[in-house]
Design a protein around this motif. Structure first.
Motif, PDB file in Angstrom:
ATOM      1  N   LEU A   1     -14.707  34.918  41.122  1.00 53.63           N
ATOM      2  CA  LEU A   1     -13.908  35.774  42.012  1.00 53.63           C
ATOM      3  C   LEU A   1     -14.687  36.135  43.278  1.00 53.63           C
ATOM      4  N   GLU A   2     -15.974  36.465  43.120  1.00 51.16           N
ATOM      5  CA  GLU A   2     -16.761  36.858  44.306  1.00 51.16           C
ATOM      6  C   GLU A   2     -16.775  35.745  45.352  1.00 51.16           C
ATOM      7  N   GLN A   3     -16.906  34.494  44.881  1.00 52.66           N
ATOM      8  CA  GLN A   3     -16.942  33.360  45.808  1.00 52.66           C
ATOM      9  C   GLN A   3     -15.591  33.185  46.495  1.00 52.66           C
ATOM     10  N   ALA A   4     -14.501  33.369  45.717  1.00 51.78           N
ATOM     11  CA  ALA A   4     -13.153  33.232  46.293  1.00 51.78           C
ATOM     12  C   ALA A   4     -12.928  34.301  47.357  1.00 51.78           C
ATOM     13  N   LEU A   5     -13.385  35.531  47.071  1.00 49.18           N
ATOM     14  CA  LEU A   5     -13.229  36.618  48.051  1.00 49.18           C
ATOM     15  C   LEU A   5     -14.056  36.346  49.301  1.00 49.18           C
ATOM     16  N   GLN A   6     -15.254  35.773  49.121  1.00 51.56           N
ATOM     17  CA  GLN A   6     -16.110  35.445  50.257  1.00 51.56           C
ATOM     18  C   GLN A   6     -15.464  34.370  51.126  1.00 51.56           C
TER      19      GLN A   6
ATOM     20  N   SER B   1     -12.718  35.872  53.115  1.00 52.64           N
ATOM     21  CA  SER B   1     -13.280  36.648  54.219  1.00 52.64           C
ATOM     22  C   SER B   1     -13.770  35.732  55.346  1.00 52.64           C
ATOM     23  N   ASP B   2     -14.392  34.593  54.960  1.00 52.60           N
ATOM     24  CA  ASP B   2     -14.927  33.655  55.953  1.00 52.60           C
ATOM     25  C   ASP B   2     -13.841  33.085  56.862  1.00 52.60           C
ATOM     26  N   VAL B   3     -12.653  32.869  56.294  1.00 49.13           N
ATOM     27  CA  VAL B   3     -11.581  32.256  57.109  1.00 49.13           C
ATOM     28  C   VAL B   3     -10.552  33.302  57.560  1.00 49.13           C
TER      29      VAL B   3
END
Length: 199
Positions: free
Chosen positions: A31-36, A39-41
């Motif tokens: 989940l943390e990676q998906a949220l990051q 946020s990046d895009v």
């Protein structure tokens, strides 16, 4: 997608199956990676299939998505044609002036995109002459063919004979487009029959 959709930090799963903004499959990620990534895009992480294991989440502009969904729902409601059935009651021995008046109401209802249930009410000895009712209903059906058609052929129902007329699709579409809808004021309420003629 239901109203209680989870977005961004509201998502509770430890990992999600991620779908990119163009529908491309990214795969299962924490989940943390998906949220990051979201946020990046500069997009939101939206849970689109919460019951899946792991839940499916998509990167999208959630505000824009909600706005477009609301627009589509409003358009669907506008195009959803409520079926309203108006009723017109006639006597088998109706005089020509009354007939023309009642036919005018039927024409108005059909033009507004509504169906019309036409009821011939027989009293006393009239019940032994159903052909009078058939003839009257057939005449009415022939005179409104440019606006509607017989959806339910005349049939005897106790002391009454009933026929249902429906507007042609083009007439109904024009009524919806023109704003003449089934939700017209109460003047379109069923028009009751004239007082019975003396036997």
């Amino acid at each position: 997608m239901s109203a209680d959709v989870r977005v961004n930090e509201q998502i509770r799963a430890r990992e999600v199956r991620l779908v990119g903004p163009q529908g491309e499959q990214v795969g299962i990620v924490p989940l943390e990676q998906a949220l990051q990534l979201a946020s990046d895009v500069d997009l939101d992480l939206v849970e689109v299939a919460p019951m899946a294991r792991p839940p499916v989440c998509k990167l999208m502009d959630y505000g824009k998505f909600k706005y477009e969904t609301a627009l589509k729902a409003r358009e669907a409601r506008r195009n959803q044609q409520q079926t309203v059935i108006k009723e017109m009651k006639l006597r088998p021995k109706i005089d020509s002036h009354d007939y023309e008046t009642k036919k005018g109401h039927v024409v108005r209802f059909l033009k507004a995109g509504d169906k019309v249930k036409v009821t011939i009410m027989f009293r006393g000895r009239e019940q032994s002459r159903p052909e009078l009712g058939f003839r009257l209903l057939r005449k009415l059906a022939e005179e409104i063919t440019d606006l509607g058609f017989v959806e339910s052929a005349p049939k005897q129902d106790g002391r009454n004979m009933i026929m249902v007329l429906a507007p042609h699709r083009t007439v109904k579409a024009a009524a919806v487009k023109g704003g003449a809808s089934a939700d017209e004021p109460a003047e379109d309420a069923p028009v009751e029959a004239e007082a019975p003629a003396a036997e």
